[in-house]
Design a protein around this motif. Sequence first.
Motif: not given
Length: 358
Positions: A7-12, A14-18, A73-76
């Motif tokens: 799950l990286a919606d809106g944040g996939f 190089a930096f947000q989806a660490k 949950i793949g985003v920070n």
Amino acid sequence: MPRYAILADGGFDAFQAKTGNAILRYRPGEAVAVIDSSRAGSTAQEVLGYGGPVPVVASLDEALRYAPDTLLIGVNTEGGRLEEAWRPLLLRALREGLDVVSGLHVRLQEDEQLHREALHGGRRLVDLRFTPRERQVPFRGVWRERTVPVVLSVGSDANLGKMTTLLDVHHALVDAGIRSTFVATGQTGILIEGRGVSVDALTADFLAGTIEAEVEDAIAGTDPDVVLVEGQGALVHPMYSGITLALLHGTAPDAMVFVHRPPRRMNRYNVRIPPVRDMIRLYEQMAALIRPAPVIGIGINELGMDDETYLRETERIEAETGLPTVATTRVGAQRLADAVVGHLRLGSRAPAPRATIA
């Protein structure tokens, strides 16, 4: 082997989806889909430059076509909060028979609605950032008797590749027959390596002691030639400087690898990032309060840099510092691994066993 829908919606990116990106880079074959409606129709390779043909889809329904067994949950998020817009998706994932893995500060297991749904369906909620109170211990200074050397990654800012650089060095050492053990200090590293402690979720009084104990446990459990510890934050970062310093003193390293992103002049709080030589001097001075430890190599975050810029910057920094300077994601980690071996005078034995998350 798990089958992750990330799950990286809106944040996939190089930096947000660490967390999700690390699975794509270091656990190939485990991700089956990425959920991000803004990039649907592309692949991980097209978005990140790695990850292969893993599809980016717009919804959980589309991700389910690839038969995942776990939603990651793949985003920070800011402050590690749970986005309420994700709640229906998480509940649906549990109902569809998926476990849910989270690196957020908010504990999913303490969310009454999610916990009830997971319990009803016999699914797991895995909170990577949670460390039980009994594992949080005071600092003891056991480095005085330690016989296995420790290398810590440090950096000029947060979110620039301290984990990635040191993981690449770790793999290069293992490939060379060195018994290297990697100690994760954040949720992403824990997910990749199967052990570690998320230091930014610890009680402040026990931060240095808990990472000290984690290093000792790694030594006892794997009989390594060297322990590599993932760094966090930066000494000049207002939010994370306390964590950085506690890691520096808790690990009492024998050497450090410094990580830097040349285009970045200010951090997110508009605090100026000092020149590389000044930052290295600062880390060495702070380390020496407990135990002297030199910086022996420099890792570069080269995202967005063309070949000409990359060569110019690495050559400039190497000339200024006299230290091997490379982007491990572009040219590999061999020069930094050689620096570790040479400085610590390491030999080689059979590789250490690798842990996995139960």
